[in-house]
Design an enzyme around this catalytic site. Structure first.
Site, PDB file in Angstrom:
ATOM      1  N   LYS A 160       6.233   9.697 -83.489  1.00 34.77           N
ATOM      2  CA  LYS A 160       5.627   9.824 -82.157  1.00 34.77           C
ATOM      3  C   LYS A 160       6.611  10.498 -81.204  1.00 34.77           C
ATOM      4  O   LYS A 160       6.244  11.381 -80.427  1.00 34.77           O
ATOM      5  CB  LYS A 160       5.206   8.441 -81.629  1.00 34.77           C
ATOM      6  CG  LYS A 160       3.924   7.959 -82.288  1.00 34.77           C
ATOM      7  CD  LYS A 160       3.627   6.494 -82.079  1.00 34.77           C
ATOM      8  CE  LYS A 160       2.394   6.114 -82.909  1.00 34.77           C
ATOM      9  NZ  LYS A 160       2.155   4.702 -83.059  1.00 34.77           N
ATOM     10  N   ASP A 215      -3.541   4.198 -76.284  1.00 36.70           N
ATOM     11  CA  ASP A 215      -4.146   3.739 -77.540  1.00 36.70           C
ATOM     12  C   ASP A 215      -5.642   3.471 -77.358  1.00 36.70           C
ATOM     13  O   ASP A 215      -6.376   3.348 -78.332  1.00 36.70           O
ATOM     14  CB  ASP A 215      -3.518   2.404 -77.963  1.00 36.70           C
ATOM     15  CG  ASP A 215      -2.408   2.547 -78.986  1.00 36.70           C
ATOM     16  OD1 ASP A 215      -2.513   3.439 -79.845  1.00 36.70           O
ATOM     17  OD2 ASP A 215      -1.461   1.749 -78.923  1.00 36.70           O
ATOM     18  N   GLN A 263       3.812  -0.598 -80.270  1.00 38.50           N
ATOM     19  CA  GLN A 263       3.544  -0.439 -81.698  1.00 38.50           C
ATOM     20  C   GLN A 263       3.117  -1.773 -82.317  1.00 38.50           C
ATOM     21  O   GLN A 263       3.780  -2.794 -82.142  1.00 38.50           O
ATOM     22  CB  GLN A 263       4.809   0.107 -82.399  1.00 38.50           C
ATOM     23  CG  GLN A 263       4.621   0.461 -83.854  1.00 38.50           C
ATOM     24  CD  GLN A 263       3.673   1.644 -84.082  1.00 38.50           C
ATOM     25  OE1 GLN A 263       3.576   2.548 -83.280  1.00 38.50           O
ATOM     26  NE2 GLN A 263       2.965   1.611 -85.194  1.00 38.50           N
TER      27      GLN A 263
HETATM   28  N1  GUN Z   1      -0.045   0.402 -85.672  1.00 38.94           N
HETATM   29  C1  GUN Z   1      -0.786   1.081 -86.594  1.00 38.94           C
HETATM   30  N2  GUN Z   1      -1.617   1.965 -85.976  1.00 38.94           N
HETATM   31  C2  GUN Z   1      -1.393   1.831 -84.653  1.00 38.94           C
HETATM   32  C3  GUN Z   1      -1.936   2.487 -83.513  1.00 38.94           C
HETATM   33  O1  GUN Z   1      -2.815   3.357 -83.582  1.00 38.94           O
HETATM   34  N3  GUN Z   1      -1.435   2.080 -82.313  1.00 38.94           N
HETATM   35  C4  GUN Z   1      -0.487   1.123 -82.196  1.00 38.94           C
HETATM   36  N4  GUN Z   1      -0.077   0.781 -80.971  1.00 38.94           N
HETATM   37  N5  GUN Z   1       0.040   0.486 -83.240  1.00 38.94           N
HETATM   38  C5  GUN Z   1      -0.411   0.858 -84.463  1.00 38.94           C
END
Ligand code: GUN
Length: 282
Positions: A52, A119, A96
Protein backbone atom coordinates in the site's frame (compact mmCIF):
# COMPACT_ATOMS: atom_id res chain seq x y z
CA UNK A 1 -9.81 -21.58 -23.89
CA UNK A 2 -10.71 -18.61 -21.72
CA UNK A 3 -9.59 -15.03 -22.14
CA UNK A 4 -7.29 -14.30 -19.22
CA UNK A 5 -8.21 -11.03 -17.50
CA UNK A 6 -4.90 -9.30 -16.89
CA UNK A 7 -5.35 -7.51 -13.54
CA UNK A 8 -1.80 -6.20 -13.56
CA UNK A 9 -2.28 -4.46 -16.89
CA UNK A 10 -5.69 -3.02 -15.99
CA UNK A 11 -4.39 -1.88 -12.58
CA UNK A 12 -1.45 -0.12 -14.28
CA UNK A 13 -3.87 1.73 -16.59
CA UNK A 14 -6.03 2.88 -13.69
CA UNK A 15 -2.98 3.86 -11.61
CA UNK A 16 -1.70 6.01 -14.50
CA UNK A 17 -5.06 7.85 -14.50
CA UNK A 18 -4.81 8.30 -10.70
CA UNK A 19 -1.22 9.62 -10.99
CA UNK A 20 -2.34 12.18 -13.59
CA UNK A 21 -5.25 13.31 -11.39
CA UNK A 22 -2.92 13.47 -8.38
CA UNK A 23 -0.60 15.82 -10.28
CA UNK A 24 -3.57 18.09 -11.12
CA UNK A 25 -4.66 18.11 -7.50
CA UNK A 26 -1.14 18.90 -6.29
CA UNK A 27 -1.08 21.88 -8.66
CA UNK A 28 -4.15 23.12 -6.77
CA UNK A 29 -2.32 22.74 -3.44
CA UNK A 30 -3.68 19.38 -2.24
CA UNK A 31 -1.50 16.26 -1.98
CA UNK A 32 -3.61 13.14 -1.36
CA UNK A 33 -2.49 11.53 1.91
CA UNK A 34 -3.11 8.00 3.18
CA UNK A 35 -2.38 6.75 6.71
CA UNK A 36 -2.12 3.00 7.23
CA UNK A 37 -2.13 1.52 10.72
CA UNK A 38 -0.94 -2.01 11.43
CA UNK A 39 -1.00 -3.57 14.87
CA UNK A 40 1.15 -6.63 15.59
CA UNK A 41 3.32 -8.88 13.49
CA UNK A 42 1.02 -10.74 11.08
CA UNK A 43 3.37 -11.49 8.13
CA UNK A 44 0.68 -11.34 5.41
CA UNK A 45 -0.61 -8.00 6.77
CA UNK A 46 2.94 -6.61 6.75
CA UNK A 47 3.28 -7.45 3.05
CA UNK A 48 -0.09 -5.82 2.25
CA UNK A 49 0.87 -2.66 4.16
CA UNK A 50 4.24 -2.44 2.42
CA UNK A 51 2.48 -2.72 -0.96
CA UNK A 52 0.00 0.00 0.00
CA UNK A 53 2.87 2.36 0.86
CA UNK A 54 4.62 1.50 -2.42
CA UNK A 55 1.37 2.09 -4.33
CA UNK A 56 1.04 5.55 -2.77
CA UNK A 57 4.60 6.48 -3.71
CA UNK A 58 4.09 5.35 -7.31
CA UNK A 59 1.14 7.70 -7.90
CA UNK A 60 2.59 10.66 -5.98
CA UNK A 61 0.56 10.44 -2.76
CA UNK A 62 1.80 11.29 0.71
CA UNK A 63 1.71 8.18 2.92
CA UNK A 64 2.25 7.44 6.58
CA UNK A 65 2.56 3.95 8.04
CA UNK A 66 2.02 3.42 11.77
CA UNK A 67 3.42 0.09 12.99
CA UNK A 68 2.07 -0.45 16.49
CA UNK A 69 3.09 -3.25 18.87
CA UNK A 70 0.85 -6.28 19.43
CA UNK A 71 0.13 -5.06 22.99
CA UNK A 72 -1.40 -1.75 21.85
CA UNK A 73 -4.55 -0.96 23.86
CA UNK A 74 -7.91 0.07 22.41
CA UNK A 75 -7.42 3.49 24.02
CA UNK A 76 -4.04 4.00 22.33
CA UNK A 77 -5.30 2.89 18.93
CA UNK A 78 -8.39 5.11 19.19
CA UNK A 79 -6.20 8.07 20.17
CA UNK A 80 -4.18 7.61 16.97
CA UNK A 81 -7.33 7.24 14.83
CA UNK A 82 -8.81 10.42 16.34
CA UNK A 83 -5.54 12.31 15.76
CA UNK A 84 -5.54 11.23 12.10
CA UNK A 85 -9.23 12.19 11.79
CA UNK A 86 -8.15 15.77 12.65
CA UNK A 87 -4.99 15.78 10.47
CA UNK A 88 -5.54 17.87 7.32
CA UNK A 89 -2.64 16.20 5.48
CA UNK A 90 -4.43 12.84 5.76
CA UNK A 91 -7.44 12.14 3.52
CA UNK A 92 -7.66 8.39 3.98
CA UNK A 93 -7.22 6.17 7.04
CA UNK A 94 -6.89 2.41 6.81
CA UNK A 95 -6.58 0.11 9.80
CA UNK A 96 -5.19 -3.18 8.53
CA UNK A 97 -7.34 -6.17 9.51
CA UNK A 98 -7.30 -8.58 11.22
CA UNK A 99 -6.44 -6.80 14.46
CA UNK A 100 -5.05 -8.78 17.42
CA UNK A 101 -7.81 -10.57 19.33
CA UNK A 102 -7.98 -8.14 22.26
CA UNK A 103 -8.98 -5.30 19.90
CA UNK A 104 -12.51 -5.01 18.53
CA UNK A 105 -12.47 -4.33 14.75
CA UNK A 106 -15.95 -2.82 14.82
CA UNK A 107 -15.20 -0.27 17.55
CA UNK A 108 -12.04 0.89 15.77
CA UNK A 109 -13.66 1.12 12.30
CA UNK A 110 -16.68 3.04 13.57
CA UNK A 111 -14.30 5.64 15.03
CA UNK A 112 -12.74 6.47 11.65
CA UNK A 113 -14.19 9.67 10.18
CA UNK A 114 -16.53 8.33 7.43
CA UNK A 115 -15.08 10.94 5.05
CA UNK A 116 -11.63 9.34 5.50
CA UNK A 117 -12.87 5.72 5.55
CA UNK A 118 -11.20 4.64 2.31
CA UNK A 119 -11.99 0.97 3.01
CA UNK A 120 -15.72 1.89 3.03
CA UNK A 121 -16.21 -0.27 6.15
CA UNK A 122 -17.89 2.40 8.34
CA UNK A 123 -21.62 1.79 8.79
CA UNK A 124 -22.42 5.16 7.16
CA UNK A 125 -20.52 4.16 4.03
CA UNK A 126 -22.00 0.65 4.05
CA UNK A 127 -25.47 2.23 4.24
CA UNK A 128 -24.68 4.60 1.38
CA UNK A 129 -23.58 1.68 -0.79
CA UNK A 130 -26.85 -0.10 -0.05
CA UNK A 131 -28.79 2.94 -1.28
CA UNK A 132 -26.51 3.37 -4.30
CA UNK A 133 -25.42 6.91 -3.36
CA UNK A 134 -21.84 6.48 -2.25
CA UNK A 135 -18.49 8.27 -2.12
CA UNK A 136 -16.31 5.18 -1.65
CA UNK A 137 -16.68 1.56 -2.65
CA UNK A 138 -14.91 -1.26 -0.81
CA UNK A 139 -11.66 -1.89 -2.65
CA UNK A 140 -11.90 -5.55 -3.69
CA UNK A 141 -15.50 -5.57 -5.00
CA UNK A 142 -14.87 -2.22 -6.73
CA UNK A 143 -11.78 -3.73 -8.35
CA UNK A 144 -13.84 -6.68 -9.62
CA UNK A 145 -16.33 -4.28 -11.22
CA UNK A 146 -13.51 -2.41 -12.99
CA UNK A 147 -12.06 -5.70 -14.28
CA UNK A 148 -15.48 -6.63 -15.73
CA UNK A 149 -15.99 -3.19 -17.27
CA UNK A 150 -12.51 -2.95 -18.80
CA UNK A 151 -12.91 -6.47 -20.24
CA UNK A 152 -16.15 -5.39 -21.96
CA UNK A 153 -18.34 -7.70 -19.87
CA UNK A 154 -21.84 -6.27 -19.42
CA UNK A 155 -23.47 -7.31 -16.15
CA UNK A 156 -26.98 -6.12 -17.08
CA UNK A 157 -29.48 -9.00 -17.01
CA UNK A 158 -26.81 -11.64 -16.30
CA UNK A 159 -27.09 -14.42 -13.73
CA UNK A 160 -24.44 -13.42 -11.17
CA UNK A 161 -23.46 -15.82 -8.41
CA UNK A 162 -21.27 -14.67 -5.52
CA UNK A 163 -19.74 -17.42 -3.38
CA UNK A 164 -18.97 -16.01 0.07
CA UNK A 165 -20.86 -13.51 2.22
CA UNK A 166 -18.18 -11.54 4.06
CA UNK A 167 -18.66 -7.87 4.87
CA UNK A 168 -15.41 -7.07 3.02
CA UNK A 169 -16.16 -8.86 -0.26
CA UNK A 170 -19.25 -11.07 -0.67
CA UNK A 171 -22.00 -8.75 0.58
CA UNK A 172 -20.78 -5.52 -1.08
CA UNK A 173 -19.94 -7.47 -4.26
CA UNK A 174 -23.53 -8.66 -4.48
CA UNK A 175 -24.75 -5.08 -4.04
CA UNK A 176 -22.47 -3.72 -6.79
CA UNK A 177 -23.57 -6.44 -9.23
CA UNK A 178 -27.16 -5.59 -8.34
CA UNK A 179 -26.51 -1.87 -8.99
CA UNK A 180 -25.19 -2.95 -12.40
CA UNK A 181 -28.54 -4.69 -13.02
CA UNK A 182 -27.35 -8.27 -12.61
CA UNK A 183 -29.64 -10.97 -11.16
CA UNK A 184 -27.68 -11.84 -8.05
CA UNK A 185 -27.50 -14.94 -5.86
CA UNK A 186 -25.22 -15.14 -2.81
CA UNK A 187 -24.02 -18.61 -1.73
CA UNK A 188 -22.32 -19.55 1.52
CA UNK A 189 -21.32 -22.49 3.70
CA UNK A 190 -24.97 -23.43 4.39
CA UNK A 191 -26.05 -23.38 0.73
CA UNK A 192 -27.63 -26.82 0.11
CA UNK A 193 -26.44 -27.65 -3.41
CA UNK A 194 -23.66 -25.21 -4.17
CA UNK A 195 -22.67 -26.71 -7.53
CA UNK A 196 -26.26 -26.51 -8.77
CA UNK A 197 -26.26 -22.74 -8.05
CA UNK A 198 -22.76 -21.98 -9.36
CA UNK A 199 -23.58 -23.82 -12.62
CA UNK A 200 -26.33 -21.25 -13.27
CA UNK A 201 -23.86 -18.36 -13.22
CA UNK A 202 -23.03 -16.28 -16.27
CA UNK A 203 -20.72 -14.34 -13.93
CA UNK A 204 -19.27 -16.25 -10.99
CA UNK A 205 -17.35 -14.39 -8.24
CA UNK A 206 -15.64 -16.61 -5.69
CA UNK A 207 -14.46 -15.26 -2.33
CA UNK A 208 -14.42 -18.00 0.28
CA UNK A 209 -10.75 -18.45 1.14
CA UNK A 210 -10.52 -22.16 0.27
CA UNK A 211 -7.75 -23.17 -2.11
CA UNK A 212 -8.89 -24.50 -5.52
CA UNK A 213 -12.44 -25.04 -4.17
CA UNK A 214 -14.46 -24.34 -7.33
CA UNK A 215 -13.81 -27.02 -9.92
CA UNK A 216 -14.72 -27.32 -13.60
CA UNK A 217 -17.86 -29.38 -12.95
CA UNK A 218 -19.27 -26.45 -10.92
CA UNK A 219 -19.05 -23.98 -13.80
CA UNK A 220 -21.24 -23.43 -16.85
CA UNK A 221 -19.64 -23.49 -20.30
CA UNK A 222 -18.79 -19.88 -21.26
CA UNK A 223 -19.07 -18.40 -17.75
CA UNK A 224 -17.01 -15.41 -16.60
CA UNK A 225 -15.09 -16.53 -13.50
CA UNK A 226 -13.60 -14.03 -11.06
CA UNK A 227 -11.35 -15.49 -8.37
CA UNK A 228 -10.94 -13.28 -5.30
CA UNK A 229 -9.09 -15.99 -3.33
CA UNK A 230 -5.50 -15.70 -2.24
CA UNK A 231 -4.31 -18.88 -0.55
CA UNK A 232 -0.80 -20.06 0.10
CA UNK A 233 -0.20 -23.76 -0.60
CA UNK A 234 2.21 -25.93 1.37
CA UNK A 235 4.84 -25.45 -1.34
CA UNK A 236 4.60 -21.67 -0.74
CA UNK A 237 2.89 -20.95 -4.07
CA UNK A 238 -0.16 -18.68 -4.25
CA UNK A 239 -3.42 -20.10 -5.47
CA UNK A 240 -6.99 -18.83 -5.69
CA UNK A 241 -10.35 -20.27 -4.64
CA UNK A 242 -10.86 -21.53 -8.20
CA UNK A 243 -9.15 -24.63 -9.59
CA UNK A 244 -7.70 -22.88 -12.63
CA UNK A 245 -6.70 -26.10 -14.42
CA UNK A 246 -10.25 -27.50 -14.65
CA UNK A 247 -12.22 -24.21 -14.80
CA UNK A 248 -10.19 -22.31 -17.41
CA UNK A 249 -11.12 -24.64 -20.31
CA UNK A 250 -14.85 -24.02 -19.65
CA UNK A 251 -14.79 -20.30 -18.90
CA UNK A 252 -15.04 -17.47 -21.47
CA UNK A 253 -13.08 -15.13 -19.16
CA UNK A 254 -11.11 -15.91 -16.01
CA UNK A 255 -8.86 -14.04 -13.58
CA UNK A 256 -5.55 -15.71 -12.67
CA UNK A 257 -4.07 -15.83 -9.15
CA UNK A 258 -1.75 -14.04 -8.77
CA UNK A 259 -2.24 -11.20 -11.26
CA UNK A 260 -6.04 -10.96 -11.38
CA UNK A 261 -8.10 -9.29 -8.65
CA UNK A 262 -5.10 -8.75 -6.31
CA UNK A 263 -3.48 -5.81 -8.15
CA UNK A 264 -6.86 -4.06 -8.35
CA UNK A 265 -7.46 -3.90 -4.59
CA UNK A 266 -4.70 -1.41 -3.79
CA UNK A 267 -5.53 0.50 -6.98
CA UNK A 268 -9.08 1.05 -5.71
CA UNK A 269 -7.70 2.13 -2.32
CA UNK A 270 -5.66 4.77 -4.14
CA UNK A 271 -8.73 5.84 -6.06
CA UNK A 272 -10.75 6.20 -2.84
CA UNK A 273 -7.96 8.28 -1.29
CA UNK A 274 -7.92 10.51 -4.36
CA UNK A 275 -11.72 10.90 -4.11
CA UNK A 276 -11.43 11.87 -0.43
CA UNK A 277 -8.69 14.41 -1.21
CA UNK A 278 -10.69 15.91 -4.09
CA UNK A 279 -13.66 16.45 -1.79
CA UNK A 280 -11.60 18.77 0.43
CA UNK A 281 -11.36 21.19 -2.50
CA UNK A 282 -15.09 21.85 -2.53
N1 GUN B 1 -7.25 -7.14 5.45
C1 GUN B 1 -7.50 -7.88 4.34
N2 GUN B 1 -8.14 -7.14 3.40
C2 GUN B 1 -8.30 -5.91 3.94
C3 GUN B 1 -8.88 -4.71 3.44
O1 GUN B 1 -9.40 -4.62 2.32
N3 GUN B 1 -8.84 -3.65 4.29
C4 GUN B 1 -8.29 -3.71 5.53
N4 GUN B 1 -8.32 -2.62 6.29
N5 GUN B 1 -7.75 -4.82 6.02
C5 GUN B 1 -7.75 -5.91 5.22
Amino acid sequence: MANIIDGKKIAAEVRAEIAAECAELKAKGVTPGLAVIIVGEDPASKVYVRNKKKGCEEVGFHSEVYELPEATTEEELLALVHKLNRDEAIHGILVQLPLPKHLNDEIIIQNIDPKKDVDAFHEINVGKIMIGNYDFLPCTPAGVMVLLEKSGIDVCGKECVVVGRSNIVGKPQAMLLLHANGTVTVCHSRTKDLAEVTRRADILVVAIGKADFVTGDMVKEGAVVIDVGMNRKVDGKLTGDVDFATVEPKASYITPVPGGVGPMTITMLLRNTLTAAKKTLK
